[in-house]
Design a protein around this motif. Structure first.
Motif, mmCIF file in Angstrom:
data_model
loop_
_atom_site.group_PDB
_atom_site.id
_atom_site.type_symbol
_atom_site.label_atom_id
_atom_site.label_comp_id
_atom_site.label_asym_id
_atom_site.label_seq_id
_atom_site.Cartn_x
_atom_site.Cartn_y
_atom_site.Cartn_z
ATOM 1 N N PHE A 131 -26.810 -33.112 -22.464
ATOM 2 C CA PHE A 131 -27.808 -32.296 -21.788
ATOM 3 C C PHE A 131 -29.134 -33.027 -21.633
ATOM 4 N N ALA A 132 -29.516 -33.783 -22.635
ATOM 5 C CA ALA A 132 -30.741 -34.570 -22.514
ATOM 6 C C ALA A 132 -30.614 -35.581 -21.378
ATOM 7 N N GLY A 133 -29.426 -36.193 -21.256
ATOM 8 C CA GLY A 133 -29.198 -37.128 -20.162
ATOM 9 C C GLY A 133 -29.216 -36.437 -18.807
ATOM 10 N N LEU A 134 -28.625 -35.240 -18.713
ATOM 11 C CA LEU A 134 -28.664 -34.478 -17.463
ATOM 12 C C LEU A 134 -30.098 -34.132 -17.083
ATOM 13 N N ALA A 135 -30.917 -33.806 -18.075
ATOM 14 C CA ALA A 135 -32.319 -33.506 -17.801
ATOM 15 C C ALA A 135 -33.042 -34.733 -17.257
ATOM 16 N N ARG A 136 -32.862 -35.874 -17.908
ATOM 17 C CA ARG A 136 -33.539 -37.096 -17.462
ATOM 18 C C ARG A 136 -33.090 -37.511 -16.066
ATOM 19 N N ALA A 137 -31.816 -37.298 -15.774
ATOM 20 C CA ALA A 137 -31.300 -37.663 -14.453
ATOM 21 C C ALA A 137 -31.916 -36.835 -13.336
ATOM 22 N N GLN A 138 -32.495 -35.671 -13.681
ATOM 23 C CA GLN A 138 -33.093 -34.804 -12.669
ATOM 24 C C GLN A 138 -34.621 -34.801 -12.725
ATOM 25 N N GLY A 139 -35.196 -35.737 -13.467
ATOM 26 C CA GLY A 139 -36.650 -35.881 -13.464
ATOM 27 C C GLY A 139 -37.372 -35.181 -14.589
ATOM 28 N N CYS A 140 -36.641 -34.686 -15.573
ATOM 29 C CA CYS A 140 -37.249 -34.006 -16.723
ATOM 30 C C CYS A 140 -37.173 -34.923 -17.950
ATOM 31 N N ALA A 141 -38.019 -34.640 -18.928
ATOM 32 C CA ALA A 141 -37.870 -35.293 -20.225
ATOM 33 C C ALA A 141 -36.712 -34.638 -20.969
ATOM 34 N N GLY A 142 -36.007 -35.426 -21.791
ATOM 35 C CA GLY A 142 -34.886 -34.874 -22.544
ATOM 36 C C GLY A 142 -34.678 -35.603 -23.844
ATOM 37 N N ASN A 191 -26.631 -26.383 -28.575
ATOM 38 C CA ASN A 191 -25.354 -27.056 -28.351
ATOM 39 C C ASN A 191 -24.440 -26.852 -29.562
ATOM 40 N N ASN A 192 -23.533 -25.888 -29.438
ATOM 41 C CA ASN A 192 -22.516 -25.694 -30.488
ATOM 42 C C ASN A 192 -21.140 -26.143 -30.017
ATOM 43 N N ARG A 193 -21.124 -26.857 -28.861
ATOM 44 C CA ARG A 193 -19.916 -27.484 -28.328
ATOM 45 C C ARG A 193 -18.818 -26.482 -27.990
ATOM 46 N N GLY A 194 -19.229 -25.320 -27.493
ATOM 47 C CA GLY A 194 -18.178 -24.380 -27.116
ATOM 48 C C GLY A 194 -18.728 -23.045 -26.666
ATOM 49 N N TYR A 195 -17.819 -22.189 -26.193
ATOM 50 C CA TYR A 195 -18.151 -20.807 -25.855
ATOM 51 C C TYR A 195 -17.957 -19.971 -27.119
ATOM 52 N N PRO A 206 -8.503 -18.663 -28.765
ATOM 53 C CA PRO A 206 -8.368 -18.542 -27.311
ATOM 54 C C PRO A 206 -8.486 -19.912 -26.652
ATOM 55 N N PRO A 207 -7.747 -20.148 -25.581
ATOM 56 C CA PRO A 207 -7.835 -21.442 -24.893
ATOM 57 C C PRO A 207 -9.122 -21.528 -24.069
ATOM 58 N N GLY A 208 -9.514 -22.742 -23.766
ATOM 59 C CA GLY A 208 -10.617 -22.963 -22.838
ATOM 60 C C GLY A 208 -11.986 -22.626 -23.368
ATOM 61 N N THR A 209 -12.193 -22.712 -24.671
ATOM 62 C CA THR A 209 -13.504 -22.344 -25.218
ATOM 63 C C THR A 209 -14.244 -23.507 -25.860
ATOM 64 N N ARG A 210 -13.652 -24.695 -25.907
ATOM 65 C CA ARG A 210 -14.311 -25.837 -26.539
ATOM 66 C C ARG A 210 -14.903 -26.764 -25.490
ATOM 67 N N LEU A 211 -16.144 -27.156 -25.719
ATOM 68 C CA LEU A 211 -16.861 -28.051 -24.817
ATOM 69 C C LEU A 211 -17.224 -29.325 -25.573
ATOM 70 N N GLY A 212 -17.027 -30.432 -24.948
ATOM 71 C CA GLY A 212 -17.377 -31.696 -25.576
ATOM 72 C C GLY A 212 -17.795 -32.706 -24.529
ATOM 73 N N GLY A 213 -18.501 -33.756 -24.969
ATOM 74 C CA GLY A 213 -18.867 -34.838 -24.072
ATOM 75 C C GLY A 213 -19.996 -34.535 -23.122
ATOM 76 N N GLY A 216 -27.619 -21.404 -24.061
ATOM 77 C CA GLY A 216 -26.475 -22.005 -24.713
ATOM 78 C C GLY A 216 -25.930 -23.173 -23.904
ATOM 79 N N ASP A 217 -25.118 -23.986 -24.538
ATOM 80 C CA ASP A 217 -24.561 -25.134 -23.832
ATOM 81 C C ASP A 217 -23.644 -24.693 -22.697
ATOM 82 N N GLY A 218 -22.828 -23.670 -22.941
ATOM 83 C CA GLY A 218 -21.980 -23.166 -21.867
ATOM 84 C C GLY A 218 -22.787 -22.558 -20.743
ATOM 85 N N SER A 219 -23.808 -21.770 -21.080
ATOM 86 C CA SER A 219 -24.656 -21.139 -20.069
ATOM 87 C C SER A 219 -25.371 -22.178 -19.222
#
Length: 522
Positions: free
Chosen positions: A481-492, A452-456, A471-478, A425-428
């Motif tokens: 993940f593909a960019g994070l993968a590419r920044a570490q040497g992986c395809a994304g 990626n469902n943009r949240g917990y 509940p507060p603190g459960t939404r993720l945005g911005g 998951g995106d949070g995981s």
């Protein structure tokens, strides 16, 4: 003196004798003397954070079936790793952790980067931990740690080693063989066999010990001999029965009342390698239908002791199941009804969880190994992504996030001929996203699917049980993940349209290096 070696040489010999020539770690200053003249037949797998290190070692040890060596820094490194150690403890994974400690010559005070109570810090989530009183005792302590880690039920252990111990002299430790899983009481197994043979409508509950003990095919044979419906135990973290098999009934929920409801009508419940039962919400009433008798077979005496009812036999599961095959049913039995499964989902305007999992099932290669940490997607996976082979599915037994991505790296390192697919998951993913760097450095053909469902989403769903609508603190945005993968040497790549999903997954499965597919779901 004659016959003496350095502590470092003696410990290396102990690790080598146990097949632990791969060391997972993130080195700190107090561990550096351990690596002087690092042996040519050893390899060091670097993780960028200690929880990633332990997660990779956990996946590697589960996939190889043997122990794994872990190097952690003193109090700070072990502290970072505690969540992952908790998961390894719940996963029953044999890890031998060597943690650094400041030099003995400094321990009279409170030196920088020391561990005040090094052996106490990881408890209760290691089977055994120690900081030997003398440098010359370190090799024997490491040897003991190896045997404790491998003794059923397996689990992590820790030895804290002061930095100035490694160059001291010690005696070599002779290699010993210690027996593994025990054979259960034959008279009590005969009682279980008789109950099973005379049952009117037996049912099996299977857990992770089945896969760990190599009892997969034997459990299938026993279920077929008795025409028994087979349920996966609540929160089981490995595949213990082919999920496309006509006798497979599904996955028991971690809810007491619901378990009673699902097992009603059965007179004998045989639990194989699973706790009875793992609950996640408070309940009341009986643990089983009033007319049902429970028989529990487990390698873990602790599990046998706290089981709330029934007859328990402490035994290796494979040995016990083979003994039960000598007790065939006495009379005819009806075949259990087939499991209800949802119809296929047609593609729509957006990608749903169901369509993602369905497509993953359609295009995965036959040698696919799934490592999962997508709590919001897991219920759909149990319906639409069946696992039918032993050692084909791994997830986290503790419920602590951050295990799945590094564990997938460890499994891929251990299983180079298989196609390992991490479904997270995106949070995981954000708990241990540094594991992608290790995968790239190792050049592993690992496919990563980030849902990626943009949240917990799981937290939001569970909150409703407590009457909490938002509940507060459960939404993720911005998060990219593909960019994070590419920044570490992986395809994304990012996938948002249903028609692009299958081609993107096929490309990830065919890649020779780590390839991440970020799937945006409705």
């Amino acid at each position: 003196m004659d016959g003496e070696v350095t502590v470092r040489e003696a410990v290396v010999d102990v690790l080598r004798a146990h097949g632990m020539t791969t060391v997972f770690g993130n080195p700190g200053s107090t561990e550096l003397p351990m690596f002087r003249d690092f042996p040519a037949d050893f390899r060091y797998v670097l993780g960028l954070q200690e929880s990633v290190v332990v997660g990779m070692a956990d996946g590697y040890a589960q996939a190889t079936g043997g122990p794994a060596a872990v190097n952690l820094h003193s109090a700070a490194g072990v502290g970072h790793a505690m969540g992952a150690l908790f998961t390894a403890y719940r996963n029953r994974t044999p890890l031998v952790v060597l943690s650094g400690q400041q030099a003995r010559s400094l321990l009279a005070g409170e030196p920088y980067l020391f561990s005040a109570q090094a052996a106490e810090l990881p408890r209760p989530y290691v089977k055994w931990s120690a900081e030997p009183l003398r440098a010359e005792d370190v090799p024997a302590a490491v040897a003991r740690a190896c045997h404790v880690a491998l003794a059923p039920p397996r689990g992590p252990v820790l030895v804290s080693v002061p930095a100035d111990d490694w160059d001291r002299h010690a005696s070599p430790v002779p290699h010993r063989v210690v027996s593994g899983a025990g054979r259960g009481d034959p008279e009590l197994l005969a009682v279980v066999g008789e109950a099973l043979a005379t049952a009117r409508r037996p049912v099996f509950v299977v857990g992770s010990e089945v896969d760990r003990d190599g009892a997969f095919a034997d459990v299938v044979a026993l279920a077929e001999a008795h025409r028994a419906a087979v349920w996966a135990a609540p929160m089981s973290h490995r595949c213990a029965f082919p999920e496309s098999h006509p006798l497979f009934a599904g996955f028991l929920p971690p809810v007491r009342e619901r378990i009673v409801e699902l097992l009603t009508g059965h007179d004998v419940v045989l639990s194989l390698g699973a706790p009875v039962f793992t609950y996640h919400v408070a309940g009341s009433g009986p643990h089983l239908p009033p007319s049902a008798s429970l028989y529990l077979l487990t390698e873990d005496p602790g599990t046998a002791a706290w089981a709330p009812l029934g007859t328990a036999v402490v035994t290796g599961v494979r040995h016990a199941v083979r003994a039960l095959l000598d007790h065939p049913p006495r009379g005819p039995r009806a075949t259990p009804p087939p499991r209800d499964l949802p119809p296929r989902e047609a593609p729509g305007a957006v990608i749903t969880q169901s369509y993602l999992v369905q497509t993953l099932a359609d295009v995965r290669p036959p040698n696919c190994v799934i490592v999962e940490e997508a709590p919001g997607t897991r219920p759909v996976m149990t319906e639409r992504l069946p696992n039918d082979r032993p050692e084909s599915f791994y997830t986290c037994a503790s419920g602590a996030l951050g295990h799945g991505l590094p564990a997938a790296v460890g499994v891929a390192l251990a299983r180079p001929r298989d196609r390992v697919v991490a479904v997270v998951g995106d949070g995981s993913a954000m708990y241990a996203v540094q594991a992608l760097w290790s995968a790239a450095e190792l050049g592993l053909p690992l496919a990563v699917v980030v849902v990626n469902n943009r949240g917990y989403a799981t937290v939001e769903n569970f909150a409703r049980r407590f009457g909490v609508e938002k509940p507060p603190g459960t939404r993720l945005g911005g998060l990219d993940f593909a960019g994070l993968a590419r920044a570490q040497g992986c395809a994304g790549v990012v996938v948002e349209r249903p028609e692009d999903l299958a081609p993107a997954l096929r490309a990830a499965f065919a890649a020779e290096r780590p390839h991440l597919v970020e799937v945006v779901v409705a």
